[in-house]
Design a protein around this motif. Structure first.
Motif, PDB file in Angstrom:
ATOM      1  N   ALA A  82       5.122  10.813   0.502  1.00 34.74           N
ATOM      2  CA  ALA A  82       6.567  10.951   0.333  1.00 34.74           C
ATOM      3  C   ALA A  82       7.256  10.259   1.498  1.00 34.74           C
ATOM      4  O   ALA A  82       6.667  10.096   2.566  1.00 34.74           O
ATOM      5  N   VAL A  83       8.500   9.839   1.261  1.00 31.86           N
ATOM      6  CA  VAL A  83       9.255   9.201   2.351  1.00 31.86           C
ATOM      7  C   VAL A  83       9.627  10.272   3.362  1.00 31.86           C
ATOM      8  O   VAL A  83      10.198  11.303   3.013  1.00 31.86           O
TER       9      VAL A  83
ATOM     10  N   ARG B 281       0.843  -1.200   0.000  1.00 30.37           N
ATOM     11  CA  ARG B 281       0.000   0.000   0.000  1.00 30.37           C
ATOM     12  C   ARG B 281       0.883   1.257   0.000  1.00 30.37           C
ATOM     13  O   ARG B 281       0.613   2.221  -0.708  1.00 30.37           O
ATOM     14  N   ALA B 282       1.949   1.216   0.779  1.00 34.15           N
ATOM     15  CA  ALA B 282       2.870   2.349   0.850  1.00 34.15           C
ATOM     16  C   ALA B 282       3.515   2.594  -0.506  1.00 34.15           C
ATOM     17  O   ALA B 282       3.623   3.739  -0.962  1.00 34.15           O
ATOM     18  N   ARG B 283       3.895   1.496  -1.162  1.00 35.17           N
ATOM     19  CA  ARG B 283       4.519   1.586  -2.480  1.00 35.17           C
ATOM     20  C   ARG B 283       3.562   2.255  -3.473  1.00 35.17           C
ATOM     21  O   ARG B 283       3.937   3.123  -4.251  1.00 35.17           O
ATOM     22  N   GLU B 284       2.293   1.829  -3.410  1.00 34.85           N
ATOM     23  CA  GLU B 284       1.269   2.380  -4.294  1.00 34.85           C
ATOM     24  C   GLU B 284       1.114   3.884  -4.071  1.00 34.85           C
ATOM     25  O   GLU B 284       1.101   4.674  -5.013  1.00 34.85           O
TER      26      GLU B 284
ATOM     27  N   ILE C 139       6.231   7.099   6.066  1.00 32.57           N
ATOM     28  CA  ILE C 139       5.819   7.945   4.937  1.00 32.57           C
ATOM     29  C   ILE C 139       4.882   9.036   5.442  1.00 32.57           C
ATOM     30  O   ILE C 139       4.198   8.868   6.457  1.00 32.57           O
ATOM     31  N   ILE C 140       4.879  10.146   4.729  1.00 39.51           N
ATOM     32  CA  ILE C 140       3.966  11.245   5.070  1.00 39.51           C
ATOM     33  C   ILE C 140       2.961  11.392   3.933  1.00 39.51           C
ATOM     34  O   ILE C 140       3.331  11.402   2.759  1.00 39.51           O
ATOM     35  N   LEU C 141       1.669  11.431   4.287  1.00 36.47           N
ATOM     36  CA  LEU C 141       0.624  11.599   3.273  1.00 36.47           C
ATOM     37  C   LEU C 141       0.482  13.080   2.979  1.00 36.47           C
ATOM     38  O   LEU C 141       0.473  13.912   3.889  1.00 36.47           O
ATOM     39  N   LYS C 142       0.354  13.423   1.682  1.00 38.66           N
ATOM     40  CA  LYS C 142       0.405  14.836   1.312  1.00 38.66           C
ATOM     41  C   LYS C 142      -0.922  15.559   1.541  1.00 38.66           C
ATOM     42  O   LYS C 142      -0.947  16.751   1.777  1.00 38.66           O
ATOM     43  N   GLU C 143      -2.051  14.801   1.418  1.00 36.80           N
ATOM     44  CA  GLU C 143      -3.347  15.482   1.540  1.00 36.80           C
ATOM     45  C   GLU C 143      -4.167  15.078   2.754  1.00 36.80           C
ATOM     46  O   GLU C 143      -4.960  15.857   3.254  1.00 36.80           O
TER      47      GLU C 143
END
Ligand SMILES: [Zn+2]
Length: 431
Positions: free
Chosen positions: A32-33, A21-24, A41-45
């Motif tokens: 982004a890492v 899921r992270a890769r996707e 990982i940090i989600l952008k939205e």
């Protein structure tokens, strides 16, 4: 499978996700890492989200500490992240010894008078030797690190090796201790530690040992641990209903009365850690070493630090692991020395260190990746970097050392006092 830690755009922790899921998310550009170790990982939205309770479980040891994140899903408890933290107690001891010797030689030199300074300091309350303190600090660092990137709801810690009260005082025993197997586990663990894992009479090692009554039960001996020792089958048979004095070992009686010494030092650190973890403000569960072993053996798991951590406390009863569960091996390395002048083998100064530690945004010890387009060292190199002020860096890779310009180099993980390696998985019995 080690899950990937996830934070939302405000850096608030979300439920860790599967690596696929992270890769996707990374491929689609939605994330982004944020950090390489532990992989975050940090989600952008995204802002906020549902979380399930996650427990951070620790089994503190003298050389290494096991860590595990266990999520309580509807289908049951499951390990979602595990790590093994190797401490640097001996390294700190050596460093302090070398500092002491340097200071001593400086005092003995024929220079201006230096006042001796050794008896004008007082140790504060709760002082721990630096080598032990570093263990507490290491674990504290990781508790905070994981707490920032993962919605931890509780912490479990193995606090004591044996529950002395439960063994000695019959009145406060719970049903489990009176009837269950747990009582036997606690007592056996204590005796193994106390008698050095060998037969008290013939010193035989590495064979099954039996719990033996010093003053035999037939002659009024009690079941208290102070009347118990360990003997091999043969010695136990030979002794029969004799007392230790009659059997020719009068000193055993005295040894049995003496409480365990080592446990005190271990317990001092564990309590210091306990009080430190309390300040995080999460519910703190504690367990004993006997309990951990009981949980581990009833589930048939191998003896490793991270599996011990998984089995800590009452919550360690039914925790599911899979064959692909591997721990992250974390080794405390420290942040280098403060020595400004290095010497050759005769003690004459030969190299010096710059006051400045960072060059072109890099620091010695950073993990880097260099993609060199042409020349002698063409190709991709990743590893730890050693910086020079000239901008020509040495990268220690798995295959050797390469010298690369800073222009081709990118930081993947800043030096943080730890070294990382992927560990071996433990094959669960039900896989
Ligand atoms: Zn024996």
């Amino acid at each position: 499978m080690q899950r990937v830690l996830v934070i939302d755009k405000n850096k608030q922790p979300l439920m860790p996700c599967h690596p696929a899921r992270a890769r996707e998310l990374l491929n689609k550009g939605k994330a982004a890492v944020y950090r390489t170790f532990p992989f975050t990982i940090i989600l952008k939205e995204r802002e906020g989200g549902d979380t399930q309770p996650i427990a951070f479980k620790i089994d503190p040891g003298s050389k290494a500490t096991g860590m595990a994140l266990v999520a309580d899903f509807k289908r049951g408890k499951r390990v979602i992240w595990a790590g093994e933290l190797t401490h640097r107690g001996q390294q700190i001891r050596d460093a302090l010894l070398s500092r002491r010797q340097l200071r001593r030689s400086r005092r003995a030199r024929h220079t201006r008078y230096r006042q001796a300074r050794f008896d004008n300091r007082r140790r504060p309350e709760g002082w721990l030797p630096p080598s032990l303190k570093s263990r507490v600090e290491n674990i504290w660092t990781w508790a905070c690190r994981l707490n920032r990137a993962c919605p931890i709801a509780s912490i479990s810690q193995e606090l004591v090796k044996f529950d002395m009260q439960l063994m000695q005082n019959a009145e406060i025993r719970g049903v489990e201790y009176q009837q269950g197997e747990l009582a036997g586990y606690e007592v056996r663990e204590y005796l193994l530690e106390k008698w050095g894992r060998k037969c008290a009479y013939c010193n035989a090692k590495d064979l099954p040992l039996q719990v033996e009554h010093i003053n035999p039960k037939l002659r009024g001996g009690s079941n208290r641990v102070s009347n118990l020792t360990l003997a091999c089958h043969d010695c136990n048979q030979e002794k029969r209903t004799q007392t230790v004095a009659e059997f020719g070992f009068p000193e055993i009686q005295k040894l049995a009365k003496a409480p365990l010494k080592d446990a005190a030092a271990v317990n001092a650190t564990r309590w210091a850690l306990y009080h430190r973890l309390e300040t995080i403000g999460l519910p703190l569960e504690v367990g004993t070493g006997g309990r951990t072993k009981f949980n581990r053996t009833t589930q048939g798991y191998a003896k490793t630090h991270w599996l011990d951590a998984t089995c800590v406390g009452e919550s360690g009863e039914k925790v599911y692991i899979t064959a692909s569960d591997t721990p992250l091996l974390v080794k405390a390395t420290g942040h280098g020395s403060r020595q400004m002048c290095r010497t050759d083998k005769y003690g004459f100064p030969s190299r010096y260190r710059l006051r400045q530690k960072r060059h072109f945004g890099f620091q010695t010890g950073d993990m880097v990746k260099a993609i060199v387009p042409a020349g002698k060292v063409v190709g991709t190199h990743s590893g730890r970097v050693a910086c020079r002020a000239t901008g020509s860096f040495d990268i220690t890779t798995a295959t050797g050392k390469v010298t690369v310009s800073h222009r081709y180099t990118k930081v993947t993980h800043h030096a943080d006092g730890y070294n990382y390696k992927k560990g071996q998985g433990a094959i669960p019995p039900h896989a």
